[in-house]
Design an enzyme around this catalytic site. Structure first.
Site, short mmCIF file in Angstrom:
data_model
loop_
_atom_site.label_atom_id
_atom_site.label_comp_id
_atom_site.label_asym_id
_atom_site.label_seq_id
_atom_site.Cartn_x
_atom_site.Cartn_y
_atom_site.Cartn_z
N HIS A 168 0.95 -1.52 0.03
CA HIS A 168 0.01 -0.26 -0.07
C HIS A 168 0.84 1.05 -0.16
O HIS A 168 0.40 2.02 0.45
CB HIS A 168 -0.99 0.30 0.80
N ASN A 208 -10.40 -3.24 1.97
CA ASN A 208 -9.73 -3.33 0.98
C ASN A 208 -10.83 -2.74 0.35
O ASN A 208 -12.60 -2.57 0.50
CB ASN A 208 -9.26 -3.65 0.28
N HIS A 218 -4.14 0.85 12.03
CA HIS A 218 -3.70 -0.33 12.59
C HIS A 218 -5.11 -1.10 13.09
O HIS A 218 -5.92 -0.26 13.27
CB HIS A 218 -3.23 0.02 13.79
N TYR A 229 0.29 -4.06 12.67
CA TYR A 229 0.35 -2.87 11.99
C TYR A 229 1.28 -2.04 13.13
O TYR A 229 1.80 -0.61 12.92
CB TYR A 229 -0.98 -2.44 11.81
#
Ligand code: HDE
Length: 709
Positions: free
Chosen positions: A76, A149, A340, A363
């Site tokens: 990403h 997503n 996160h 994360y």
């Protein structure tokens, strides 16, 4: 007074974050505040002499510059952000005690970052890829991150496989090719050995993976989460974002060309829409499943390769997100924002999805290496609006100046502060799920139906969408150099749908292998019994789901659509005016495209200004094309190769095209014969043109007409 030369600085002076800086009317200084007298020359021993080590001003400037970059995200990396707010429609107290989901009067600030997954920070926006859709809610009870997503499932079922998956899709390690593309050996090698990826493969080979705009794609939390209400009762929940403009995609050939013409296409589209006041809007949807229904589905709710079809559990739209402000500084906000899935608020909790569980580790860890310090929460974009008090101290680049003599708890010297929060005061408690089991490296058999939902997705697509999936697979596997990988993939596709596999095989000049010859499943442990890992299929509750096809999406608006008017000197001014007014009234954006920039004379006294020339733009950057009349203007366009290419390409990409008056002659010159095509408006009726643009594309044209681009 703001510096008139910098419109970005001129814009906003209210509600700035505490550390916001701008240079308007200021003197240049070093980082220590020393005013700089000469920013043009380094300090030298004589005009032509060597530079002096004592030049602390040069050294400070260069050192800072040398350290300007931080590591890009491993995945990403390529992203674009926007600020906005979220507002719930009705209190959701029946299911969740989260404050921001219970007060319809509250506008919770959000920061959203959209991204591609595989490419580097500078890669094209139009790669075939999943898109990240990460939302940070700055709630009164702490930051809540919904890190999703634009595709509701994922490639793998267990976090253990994530590094392997990412290594496979990234550029190959020996030569670092290809950039931002899955069409290469290592990706398909991995996928061909990973049958659990088949559902996600259907989605990424579909047009969902080449969105028209970040503003026109859905978002999904992917995993099953929990809502927890005041009584401590838990419901499973799946999160959805529904764009009010509908879900739309570009054509694959178009995506490839956009990547050359404007690799920032999605970033620019988002930025321009917000600057022009066409604020992107999405509704938050939830699918809620009572705890007692956990095992009532033909798949496991904890399996991230499965969806709950909307026909089985409807999506309730519970609130709206509006993105209404562009970031002031890309690095400070879009690059430094740290999401996160473990940033939670009371009222929301996790499920045991093994992919989600792995993410809960990843994360926080990744922020430490990327942002370089456990104090990343102090960076303005990451700061909660909720007050923050604890005994964590120090570390690289600590900004907070904690006062007082105690930094531990319990204490008496500090009066016991800060106190633990009672639940009634919003103290977070984890849902008390009963858990027991052997310590095993294992996966439940309920995760082993890898093909039924892949088939459900494929069968839910319209005919053009199915063709696009076939072509995407032909393209991707066509780039694979190892025949065995192609054959393994055909074996897997055959288990999704035999006609799909046959069509892909035809494109590759191969035969579909007999399924029994296929390897069973390579994602098994060394001592695993292959029989145990044999996938099986379970009938799904529906055989097709309308919500999975973009054919059924919103098609009633042309708001923010980009329309090219092709014209040359001598164009009919009145026709331009009429069409422009009609389209702009509906919120579309018109650009005049001509053989050259500057003034365009018309058939009246009026002079128009071209926004683009055929050199500076291309049909792939527009949603629709209009060719106004005017004998002199159309005569030029009829023989202008770039104009003719523009029109034919727009036609090939199934866009709406309208002509008025002599504009029809240009269409003829482009060899686009009249036909029964609802996307080609030859009588120039603005209403008909508007209706055709709202359809987004006339995809049926692909199979019915063969217009070369
Ligand atoms: Fe991520 N993912 N991910 N992911 N992910 C990251 O975090 C990871 C997964 C998603 O705009 C990283 O800050 C693991 C699923 C988004 O900043 C990293 C696993 C979904 C973003 C990471 C997954 C996502 C990330 C890289 C499997 C959809 C961008 C930089 C266990 C629900 C957020 C960073 C942004 C980013 C790890 C799987 C979405 C390395 C280990 C499934 C939208 O921590």
């Amino acid at each position: 007074m703001a510096n008139p030369k910098d419109p970005q600085q001129d814009k906003k002076t209210e509600n700035l974050a505490p550390h916001t800086a701008d240079n308007a009317d200021q003197l240049l200084t070093t980082n220590q505040g020393l005013r700089i007298n000469d920013n043009q020359h380094s300090l030298k021993a004589g005009e032509r002499g060597p530079s002096l080590l004592e030049d602390f001003i040069l050294r400070e400037k260069i050192t800072h510059f040398d350290h300007e970059r931080i590591p890009e995200r491993v995945v990403h990396a390529r992203g674009s952000g926007a600020h906005g707010y979220f507002q719930v429609y009705e209190p959701m107290g029946k299911y969740t005690k989260a404050g921001f989901l219970n007060d319809p009067s509250r506008k919770t600030p959000v920061f959203v970052r959209f991204s591609t997954v595989a490419g580097s920070r500078g890669s094209t926006d139009l790669a075939r890829d999943a898109r990240g859709f990460a939302v940070k809610f700055y709630t009164d009870e702490g930051n809540y991150d919904l890190v999703g997503n634009n595709i509701p499932v994922f490639f793998i079922q267990d976090a253990m496989k994530f590094p392997d998956f990412v290594h496979a899709v990234k550029p190959e390690p020996h030569h670092e090719m290809p950039q931002a593309a899955s069409a290469h050996d290592t990706f398909w090698d991995f996928i061909s050995l990973m049958p659990e990826s088949m559902h996600m493969i259907m989605w990424v080979m579909s047009d969902r993976a080449i969105p028209r705009s970040y503003r026109m794609m859905e978002g999904f939390g992917v995993h099953t989460f929990r809502f927890i209400n005041e009584a401590g009762q838990s419901h499973f929940v799946k999160f959805h974002w529904k764009p009010l403009l509908g879900v739309h995609a570009v054509a694959w050939d178009e995506a490839l060309k956009i990547s050359g013409k404007d690799p920032d296409f999605h970033r620019r589209d988002l930025w321009n829409a917000i600057e022009s006041g066409a604020f992107p809007e999405y509704e938050l949807g939830v699918q809620i499943v009572p705890e007692e229904d956990e095992h009532k589905f033909p798949f496991d709710l904890l399996d991230p390769t499965k969806i709950i079809p909307e026909e089985v559990v409807p999506v309730q739209r519970i609130g709206r997100m509006v993105l209404n402000r562009n970031p002031d500084n890309f690095f400070a906000e879009t690059e430094q924002v740290a999401f996160h899935p473990g940033h939670l608020v009371p009222g929301i909790d996790f499920s045991n999805d093994p992919l989600l569980q792995g993410r809960l580790f990843s994360y926080l860890d990744t922020q430490l290496s990327r942002l370089g310090s456990p104090n990343f929460h102090e960076i303005p974009i990451n700061r909660p609006v909720a007050p923050l008090h604890n005994n964590q101290r120090d570390g690289h680049m600590r900004q907070t100046i904690n006062r007082g003599g105690t930094s531990y708890e319990p204490n008496t010297l500090g009066g016991g502060c800060p106190f633990q929060a009672k639940m009634a005061d919003g103290g977070f408690t984890s849902h008390q799920e009963r858990v027991e089991g052997h310590k095993v490296r294992a996966r439940s058999r309920s995760f082993f139906d890898h093909f039924s939902q892949a088939a459900l997705f494929y069968h839910s697509q319209s005919a053009p969408e199915k063709t696009h999936i076939v072509n995407a697979l032909r393209f991707e596997l066509g780039k694979v150099t190892v025949t065995d990988i192609r054959i393994r993939m055909l074996g897997l596709l055959n288990q999704v749908d035999t006609s799909l596999a046959a069509q892909v095989a035809a494109g590759l000049g191969l035969e579909v292998p007999a399924t029994p010859e296929q390897p069973v499943n390579h994602s098994i442990p060394a001592d695993g019994d292959p029989e145990q890992f044999q996938p099986f299929t379970v009938a799904q509750q529906v055989t097709a789901s309308a919500a999975l096809s973009m054919a059924h999406t919103v098609k009633n608006t042309i708001k923010s659509r980009q329309i090219a008017f092709l014209l040359a000197n001598g164009v009919a001014a009145e026709e331009v005016d009429k069409m422009k007014t009609a389209l702009e009234r509906q919120g579309a954006v018109v650009q005049l495209v001509a053989p050259h920039l500057g003034a365009i004379t018309t058939d009246t006294d009026k002079v128009l200004e071209a926004d683009q020339s055929f050199l500076t733009t291309g049909s792939v950057l527009f949603d629709a094309v209009y060719i106004p009349g005017g004998a002199a203007g159309t005569a030029q366009l009829q023989t202008h190769p770039d104009a003719l290419h523009f029109i034919r390409e727009a036609c090939r990409h199934c866009k709406a095209i309208a002509v008025t008056g002599a504009g029809a002659t240009v269409l003829e010159a482009a060899f686009i014969p009249p036909a029964d095509d609802p996307g080609i408006i030859t009588d120039g009726h603005p209403e008909a043109f508007i209706a055709a643009i709202a359809q987004h594309r006339c995809w049926d044209r692909e199979s019915q007409r063969s217009i070369p681009a």
